[in-house]
Design a protein around this motif. Sequence first.
Motif, PDB file in Angstrom:
ATOM      1  N   ILE A  78       5.047 -15.528  -6.686  1.00 44.12           N
ATOM      2  CA  ILE A  78       3.695 -15.626  -6.130  1.00 44.12           C
ATOM      3  C   ILE A  78       2.988 -16.840  -6.721  1.00 44.12           C
ATOM      4  O   ILE A  78       3.005 -17.057  -7.946  1.00 44.12           O
ATOM      5  N   GLU A  79       2.369 -17.617  -5.867  1.00 50.00           N
ATOM      6  CA  GLU A  79       1.619 -18.784  -6.330  1.00 50.00           C
ATOM      7  C   GLU A  79       0.248 -18.353  -6.837  1.00 50.00           C
ATOM      8  O   GLU A  79      -0.454 -17.572  -6.188  1.00 50.00           O
ATOM      9  N   ARG A  80      -0.143 -18.855  -7.993  1.00 52.67           N
ATOM     10  CA  ARG A  80      -1.446 -18.512  -8.551  1.00 52.67           C
ATOM     11  C   ARG A  80      -2.560 -19.169  -7.746  1.00 52.67           C
ATOM     12  O   ARG A  80      -2.523 -20.373  -7.479  1.00 52.67           O
ATOM     13  N   THR A  81      -3.566 -18.362  -7.413  1.00 55.21           N
ATOM     14  CA  THR A  81      -4.727 -18.875  -6.685  1.00 55.21           C
ATOM     15  C   THR A  81      -6.031 -18.499  -7.377  1.00 55.21           C
ATOM     16  O   THR A  81      -7.106 -18.710  -6.826  1.00 55.21           O
ATOM     17  N   TRP A  82      -5.937 -17.948  -8.592  1.00 55.09           N
ATOM     18  CA  TRP A  82      -7.126 -17.415  -9.245  1.00 55.09           C
ATOM     19  C   TRP A  82      -7.854 -18.450 -10.103  1.00 55.09           C
ATOM     20  O   TRP A  82      -7.277 -19.419 -10.567  1.00 55.09           O
ATOM     21  N   THR A  83      -9.140 -18.193 -10.260  1.00 59.95           N
ATOM     22  CA  THR A  83      -9.955 -18.875 -11.254  1.00 59.95           C
ATOM     23  C   THR A  83     -10.432 -17.812 -12.225  1.00 59.95           C
ATOM     24  O   THR A  83     -10.986 -16.800 -11.810  1.00 59.95           O
ATOM     25  N   MET A 183      -4.308  -8.900  -3.509  1.00 54.00           N
ATOM     26  CA  MET A 183      -3.384  -9.122  -2.396  1.00 54.00           C
ATOM     27  C   MET A 183      -3.045  -7.810  -1.694  1.00 54.00           C
ATOM     28  O   MET A 183      -2.967  -7.754  -0.461  1.00 54.00           O
ATOM     29  N   VAL A 184      -2.850  -6.748  -2.475  1.00 51.96           N
ATOM     30  CA  VAL A 184      -2.564  -5.443  -1.872  1.00 51.96           C
ATOM     31  C   VAL A 184      -3.752  -4.961  -1.057  1.00 51.96           C
ATOM     32  O   VAL A 184      -3.601  -4.519   0.091  1.00 51.96           O
ATOM     33  N   THR A 185      -4.949  -5.032  -1.625  1.00 53.79           N
ATOM     34  CA  THR A 185      -6.130  -4.500  -0.933  1.00 53.79           C
ATOM     35  C   THR A 185      -6.520  -5.336   0.290  1.00 53.79           C
ATOM     36  O   THR A 185      -7.258  -4.867   1.154  1.00 53.79           O
ATOM     37  N   LYS A 186      -6.020  -6.562   0.367  1.00 47.97           N
ATOM     38  CA  LYS A 186      -6.268  -7.402   1.544  1.00 47.97           C
ATOM     39  C   LYS A 186      -5.123  -7.335   2.557  1.00 47.97           C
ATOM     40  O   LYS A 186      -5.175  -7.987   3.603  1.00 47.97           O
ATOM     41  N   GLY A 187      -4.093  -6.571   2.226  1.00 46.54           N
ATOM     42  CA  GLY A 187      -2.959  -6.434   3.138  1.00 46.54           C
ATOM     43  C   GLY A 187      -2.052  -7.643   3.166  1.00 46.54           C
ATOM     44  O   GLY A 187      -1.364  -7.888   4.159  1.00 46.54           O
ATOM     45  N   GLU A 188      -2.030  -8.410   2.060  1.00 48.31           N
ATOM     46  CA  GLU A 188      -1.217  -9.623   2.001  1.00 48.31           C
ATOM     47  C   GLU A 188       0.098  -9.386   1.262  1.00 48.31           C
ATOM     48  O   GLU A 188       0.124  -8.686   0.261  1.00 48.31           O
ATOM     49  N   ALA A 191       2.287  -5.802   1.889  1.00 50.97           N
ATOM     50  CA  ALA A 191       2.339  -4.928   3.067  1.00 50.97           C
ATOM     51  C   ALA A 191       3.726  -4.946   3.687  1.00 50.97           C
ATOM     52  O   ALA A 191       4.181  -3.942   4.262  1.00 50.97           O
ATOM     53  N   ASP A 192       4.427  -6.061   3.563  1.00 47.40           N
ATOM     54  CA  ASP A 192       5.790  -6.155   4.101  1.00 47.40           C
ATOM     55  C   ASP A 192       6.754  -5.229   3.376  1.00 47.40           C
ATOM     56  O   ASP A 192       7.839  -4.929   3.879  1.00 47.40           O
ATOM     57  N   LEU A 193       6.359  -4.779   2.183  1.00 47.69           N
ATOM     58  CA  LEU A 193       7.197  -3.874   1.397  1.00 47.69           C
ATOM     59  C   LEU A 193       6.788  -2.416   1.583  1.00 47.69           C
ATOM     60  O   LEU A 193       7.299  -1.537   0.902  1.00 47.69           O
ATOM     61  N   GLY A 194       5.841  -2.181   2.491  1.00 56.08           N
ATOM     62  CA  GLY A 194       5.396  -0.819   2.752  1.00 56.08           C
ATOM     63  C   GLY A 194       4.204  -0.386   1.929  1.00 56.08           C
ATOM     64  O   GLY A 194       3.818   0.787   1.943  1.00 56.08           O
TER      65      GLY A 194
END
Length: 364
Positions: A78-83, A183-188, A191-194
Amino acid sequence: MLTFARSGLFLIIGVHVCQVKNSSAFSLQQFASQKSRLIRAPVFKKSTHPLAGKHEAFEDDPEEYQHSVQLRRKKLKIERTWTSNFDGYEGKGDFQVDVFIPATVEGCVFFMHGFSQYPPAYQNTLKKVAEATNVAIVAPETGIFAVLGEVAKSPSKFIADQDLLQFTLQRALLEDTKQCIEMVTKGERFADLGIQKNTRIGVSGHSLGGGLAFPLAALCHEKVDYVFTMAPVESVSRINRVFRGKERGIQHSMLLAGSRDFLAKADKVKNISTDLNKRKKNSSIFVAISGGTHTGFEDRLVIGDIPIGRILPFLLGPTLLWEYVVSFLLFNLFKKRTGQLEGTQELMEFFFDAMTKGEKVTVE
């Protein structure tokens, strides 16, 4: 005492539960009599899957945990996108995540490892808990090796500030885990893993990761209501003040500590639970494990993500190697005698089973 059924045999372990709200003690036998699901024989359910009897090999450990074909293990990059919430630092690069996915996903738990450990130190327990409770477990691999590059760029800063290495590592592990939750709460991605975005979410961790569970839950208070920790060590003040500054308590928590743990002493862990109960009445349960140790919550000893058994033969001479072998055997025999790992697994299953149902966690 709680009696665990193991393949027709009974193992008595010295674990005691204390509901900190009034300092009254409960034995796990009383606890189990009210929660009969904690006692079962055998522990591993027989699979009804059409491929039962055949084994699915897991990456990195094909010889382990092959009693089920209903659990998948995935490794994501996973690429980091956080500040960072703490100092405005922008995450760079990417990080690896281990994901354990049961056949049916009814919840998701985010697990954070200890200071020098990585998910491999806990993976057998995590797999068993994931399957027994139908929760997916997401475990970032962010560890000490991930921050060495930052240390190398400015070694003088880390020498001058003794807390800086801890802060840098804790910030990275917390922010990476927080990004996974978002990412989970946004459906990103997940979600592909169920793992659906509306699933119930919990946080868990050991040692450093256990201490980080509380500020992480404070930052994600609208998403996280369940926290389960093993020997939590409070995070550095720059991070822990986020938790201390939140008046809202955690809805449900369980904190475990061993009586022979000299890093996360039982009285200090109990104080954290007491504080949680002051914030929200009857929300936290403290569990003291008689004879329990700090490393007794781990399936195996690792340095980073490498099992220590693969490292020491190259570092030690024959005499020291034999000393290591003896120490390793004593480590495992001691765990079996106290029942620490088995008891921890049972409590995790009980706790996160309650999470999937949205139930209050209580010994009453």
